[in-house]
Design a protein around this motif. Structure first.
Motif, PDB file in Angstrom:
ATOM      1  N   ASP A  10       0.777  -0.870  -0.032  1.00 45.79           N
ATOM      2  CA  ASP A  10       0.437  -0.378  -0.253  1.00 45.79           C
ATOM      3  C   ASP A  10       0.956   1.524   0.250  1.00 45.79           C
ATOM      4  OD1 ASP A  10      -2.369  -1.371   0.336  1.00 45.79           O
ATOM      5  OD2 ASP A  10      -2.690  -1.049   2.044  1.00 45.79           O
ATOM      6  N   ASP A  11       1.704   0.523   0.626  1.00 44.14           N
ATOM      7  CA  ASP A  11       2.913   2.151   1.094  1.00 44.14           C
ATOM      8  C   ASP A  11       4.220   2.024   0.504  1.00 44.14           C
ATOM      9  OD1 ASP A  11       4.494   4.531   1.646  1.00 44.14           O
ATOM     10  OD2 ASP A  11       3.808   4.876   3.301  1.00 44.14           O
ATOM     11  N   PRO A  12       4.938   1.767  -0.958  1.00 41.15           N
ATOM     12  CA  PRO A  12       5.914   1.218  -1.327  1.00 41.15           C
ATOM     13  C   PRO A  12       6.966   3.006  -1.321  1.00 41.15           C
ATOM     14  CG  PRO A  12       4.674   2.026  -2.963  1.00 41.15           C
ATOM     15  CD  PRO A  12       3.560   1.716  -2.247  1.00 41.15           C
ATOM     16  N   SER A  13       6.487   3.657  -0.394  1.00 42.36           N
ATOM     17  CA  SER A  13       7.707   4.989  -0.659  1.00 42.36           C
ATOM     18  C   SER A  13       8.408   4.545   0.304  1.00 42.36           C
ATOM     19  CB  SER A  13       6.695   6.267   0.198  1.00 42.36           C
ATOM     20  OG  SER A  13       6.514   5.979   1.374  1.00 42.36           O
ATOM     21  N   ILE A  14       9.967   5.087  -0.043  1.00 38.83           N
ATOM     22  CA  ILE A  14      11.270   5.026   0.115  1.00 38.83           C
ATOM     23  C   ILE A  14      11.285   5.709   1.651  1.00 38.83           C
ATOM     24  CG2 ILE A  14      14.275   4.721  -0.397  1.00 38.83           C
ATOM     25  CD1 ILE A  14      13.153   5.370  -2.743  1.00 38.83           C
ATOM     26  N   ARG A 226       4.164   3.152   8.029  1.00 37.05           N
ATOM     27  CA  ARG A 226       3.855   2.859   6.911  1.00 37.05           C
ATOM     28  C   ARG A 226       2.290   4.201   6.599  1.00 37.05           C
ATOM     29  NH1 ARG A 226       7.678   2.176   2.869  1.00 37.05           N
ATOM     30  NH2 ARG A 226       8.088   3.897   4.881  1.00 37.05           N
ATOM     31  N   SER A 227       2.167   4.670   5.658  1.00 40.59           N
ATOM     32  CA  SER A 227       1.311   5.307   5.657  1.00 40.59           C
ATOM     33  C   SER A 227      -0.138   4.443   4.460  1.00 40.59           C
ATOM     34  CB  SER A 227       1.648   6.658   4.682  1.00 40.59           C
ATOM     35  OG  SER A 227       2.069   8.137   5.621  1.00 40.59           O
ATOM     36  N   GLN A 228      -1.153   5.186   4.467  1.00 40.92           N
ATOM     37  CA  GLN A 228      -2.048   4.018   4.101  1.00 40.92           C
ATOM     38  C   GLN A 228      -2.500   4.762   2.912  1.00 40.92           C
ATOM     39  OE1 GLN A 228      -3.629   0.911   5.159  1.00 40.92           O
ATOM     40  NE2 GLN A 228      -1.804   0.767   6.171  1.00 40.92           N
ATOM     41  N   HIS A 229      -1.371   4.569   1.683  1.00 39.65           N
ATOM     42  CA  HIS A 229      -1.336   5.682   0.476  1.00 39.65           C
ATOM     43  C   HIS A 229      -2.018   4.002  -0.824  1.00 39.65           C
ATOM     44  CE1 HIS A 229       0.736   8.501   1.344  1.00 39.65           C
ATOM     45  NE2 HIS A 229       1.859   7.979   1.165  1.00 39.65           N
ATOM     46  N   ALA A 231      -2.492   1.904  -4.011  1.00 42.26           N
ATOM     47  CA  ALA A 231      -1.077   1.248  -5.042  1.00 42.26           C
ATOM     48  C   ALA A 231      -0.664   1.717  -5.709  1.00 42.26           C
ATOM     49  CB  ALA A 231      -1.982  -0.391  -4.836  1.00 42.26           C
ATOM     50  N   GLY A 232      -1.665   2.920  -6.010  1.00 38.79           N
ATOM     51  CA  GLY A 232      -1.457   3.398  -7.824  1.00 38.79           C
ATOM     52  C   GLY A 232      -1.247   4.865  -7.047  1.00 38.79           C
ATOM     53  N   ASP A 233      -1.055   5.663  -6.431  1.00 39.49           N
ATOM     54  CA  ASP A 233      -1.013   6.530  -5.965  1.00 39.49           C
ATOM     55  C   ASP A 233       0.154   7.480  -6.179  1.00 39.49           C
ATOM     56  OD1 ASP A 233       0.860   8.237  -4.237  1.00 39.49           O
ATOM     57  OD2 ASP A 233      -1.333   8.988  -3.967  1.00 39.49           O
ATOM     58  N   ALA A 234       0.788   8.152  -6.739  1.00 42.71           N
ATOM     59  CA  ALA A 234       1.533   8.936  -8.231  1.00 42.71           C
ATOM     60  C   ALA A 234       2.660   9.220  -7.451  1.00 42.71           C
ATOM     61  CB  ALA A 234       0.967   9.804  -9.133  1.00 42.71           C
ATOM     62  N   THR A 235       2.773   9.045  -6.356  1.00 47.04           N
ATOM     63  CA  THR A 235       3.643   9.972  -5.639  1.00 47.04           C
ATOM     64  C   THR A 235       4.711   8.545  -5.360  1.00 47.04           C
ATOM     65  OG1 THR A 235       3.215  11.717  -5.136  1.00 47.04           O
ATOM     66  CG2 THR A 235       4.890  10.907  -3.817  1.00 47.04           C
ATOM     67  N   ALA A 236       4.068   7.683  -4.467  1.00 44.14           N
ATOM     68  CA  ALA A 236       4.444   6.997  -4.005  1.00 44.14           C
ATOM     69  C   ALA A 236       5.142   5.622  -5.321  1.00 44.14           C
ATOM     70  CB  ALA A 236       3.758   5.839  -4.054  1.00 44.14           C
ATOM     71  N   VAL A 237       4.302   5.543  -6.390  1.00 37.23           N
ATOM     72  CA  VAL A 237       4.935   4.833  -7.318  1.00 37.23           C
ATOM     73  C   VAL A 237       6.583   5.619  -8.587  1.00 37.23           C
ATOM     74  CG1 VAL A 237       4.994   4.551 -10.179  1.00 37.23           C
ATOM     75  CG2 VAL A 237       2.466   4.284  -8.406  1.00 37.23           C
ATOM     76  N   ARG A 238       6.370   7.205  -8.656  1.00 35.92           N
ATOM     77  CA  ARG A 238       7.677   7.942  -8.306  1.00 35.92           C
ATOM     78  C   ARG A 238       8.677   6.985  -7.464  1.00 35.92           C
ATOM     79  NH1 ARG A 238       3.697  11.696  -9.413  1.00 35.92           N
ATOM     80  NH2 ARG A 238       4.922  12.875  -7.808  1.00 35.92           N
ATOM     81  N   ALA A 239       8.577   7.338  -6.545  1.00 38.04           N
ATOM     82  CA  ALA A 239       9.293   6.926  -5.324  1.00 38.04           C
ATOM     83  C   ALA A 239      10.048   5.794  -5.596  1.00 38.04           C
ATOM     84  CB  ALA A 239       8.280   6.539  -4.315  1.00 38.04           C
ATOM     85  N   VAL A 240       9.152   4.590  -6.265  1.00 35.43           N
ATOM     86  CA  VAL A 240       9.356   3.490  -5.944  1.00 35.43           C
ATOM     87  C   VAL A 240      10.114   3.160  -7.355  1.00 35.43           C
ATOM     88  CG1 VAL A 240       9.351   0.927  -6.923  1.00 35.43           C
ATOM     89  CG2 VAL A 240       7.854   2.381  -5.557  1.00 35.43           C
ATOM     90  N   GLU A 241      10.045   3.939  -8.063  1.00 37.60           N
ATOM     91  CA  GLU A 241      10.865   4.287 -10.082  1.00 37.60           C
ATOM     92  C   GLU A 241      11.977   5.237  -9.590  1.00 37.60           C
ATOM     93  OE1 GLU A 241      10.311   3.070 -12.244  1.00 37.60           O
ATOM     94  OE2 GLU A 241       8.506   2.029 -11.676  1.00 37.60           O
ATOM     95  N   ARG A 242      12.693   5.720  -8.112  1.00 40.98           N
ATOM     96  CA  ARG A 242      13.522   6.572  -8.076  1.00 40.98           C
ATOM     97  C   ARG A 242      14.637   5.267  -7.615  1.00 40.98           C
ATOM     98  NH1 ARG A 242      10.446  10.417  -6.786  1.00 40.98           N
ATOM     99  NH2 ARG A 242      10.973  10.388  -4.235  1.00 40.98           N
ATOM    100  N   ALA A 243      14.059   4.564  -7.261  1.00 39.02           N
ATOM    101  CA  ALA A 243      14.902   3.393  -6.248  1.00 39.02           C
ATOM    102  C   ALA A 243      15.682   1.802  -6.967  1.00 39.02           C
ATOM    103  CB  ALA A 243      14.544   2.273  -5.527  1.00 39.02           C
ATOM    104  N   ARG A 244      14.815   1.965  -8.894  1.00 38.66           N
ATOM    105  CA  ARG A 244      14.890   1.285  -9.319  1.00 38.66           C
ATOM    106  C   ARG A 244      16.771   1.384 -10.230  1.00 38.66           C
ATOM    107  NH1 ARG A 244      11.311  -2.634 -10.111  1.00 38.66           N
ATOM    108  NH2 ARG A 244       9.171  -1.926  -9.780  1.00 38.66           N
TER     109      ARG A 244
END
Length: 244
Positions: A10-14, A226-229, A231-244
């Protein structure tokens, strides 16, 4: 502390390093000290005021001895090592590496390592303080240098495999998810049975060992806020992408 099996999805933020260390101390370290005090208290009870309980527990150990067969001797010789330090650490490192590579979420990948490490810390210090002797029956394994209470094999296997069972809930295919979960939850039971069967622990040793492992698994799973973002939250998705 509630058990939300989707909290990392739910919250994949770094998280920041500061947040991780803070949460580890507050959400794992402090509760682990309380857990240690509780387990030490139980250990001092079963070796002190409740020492008579040991006679009843010995009857259980003697019953297991009476049930020994060549087949069960062979099977428990295989099952018992599932909870050894070498096996648990080896599997833990492989899983952490694989999950880190697959998800690119190191803060999620290290959850099993936190569970195993916390369990081990509590177990080792309790064993030093309590110093309980092993059951007075024929033992089929070489006794490790630690005392009988609590069971390290039971605690380590519970902490690891229960944590992996929680991680397995991300598997999309239902039959695979259910199969893997059942297998992972059965493994600690095989270890518990083997330790009793092979005369290495009293009943209270394995019960407290399992409880230690379960609590540490829950603490590790919830170690990070963890926050209850969604799964499709744009900020969370971008955070994960930066980690790749």
């Amino acid at each position: 502390m509630r058990l939300d099996l989707d909290r990392y999805a739910d919250d994949p933020s770094i998280p920041t390093a500061r947040q991780v260390w803070h949460d580890l101390g507050v959400r794992v370290g402090v509760p682990a000290v309380v857990l240690w005090l509780a387990v030490v208290g139980l250990g001092l009870l079963v070796t002190g005021p409740l020492a008579a309980l040991g006679e009843r527990e010995l009857a259980v150990n003697e019953w297991f001895v009476a049930q020994r067969t060549d087949l069960l001797d062979s099977l428990t010789h295989i099952w018992s090592p599932i909870g050894t330090t070498e096996t648990v650490i080896g599997i833990c490192l492989v899983v952490v590496g694989a999950v880190w590579w697959r998800t690119r979420q190191w803060w999620y990948a290290v959850v099993p390592a936190i569970a195993v490490a916390t369990q081990a810390a509590v177990f080792l210090v309790v064993a030093l303080v309590v110093g309980r002797e092993r059951p007075e029956v024929e033992q089929l394994d070489v006794a490790p240098p630690t005392s009988s209470f609590p069971s390290g094999h039971s605690g380590a296997s519970t902490a690891l495999y229960v944590t992996l069972a929680m991680m397995a809930q991300r598997v999309e295919r239902t039959w695979v998810r259910v199969s893997v979960t059942v297998i992972l939850l059965v493994l600690p039971m095989l270890v518990v049975y083997s330790r009793l069967y092979r005369g290495m622990h009293h009943v209270s040793d394995v019960i407290v060992g399992v409880l230690n492992g379960l609590v540490c698994a829950v603490l590790a799973w919830n170690y990070l806020r963890r926050s209850q973002h969604p799964a499709g939250d744009a900020t969370a998705v971008r955070a994960v992408e930066r980690a790749r």
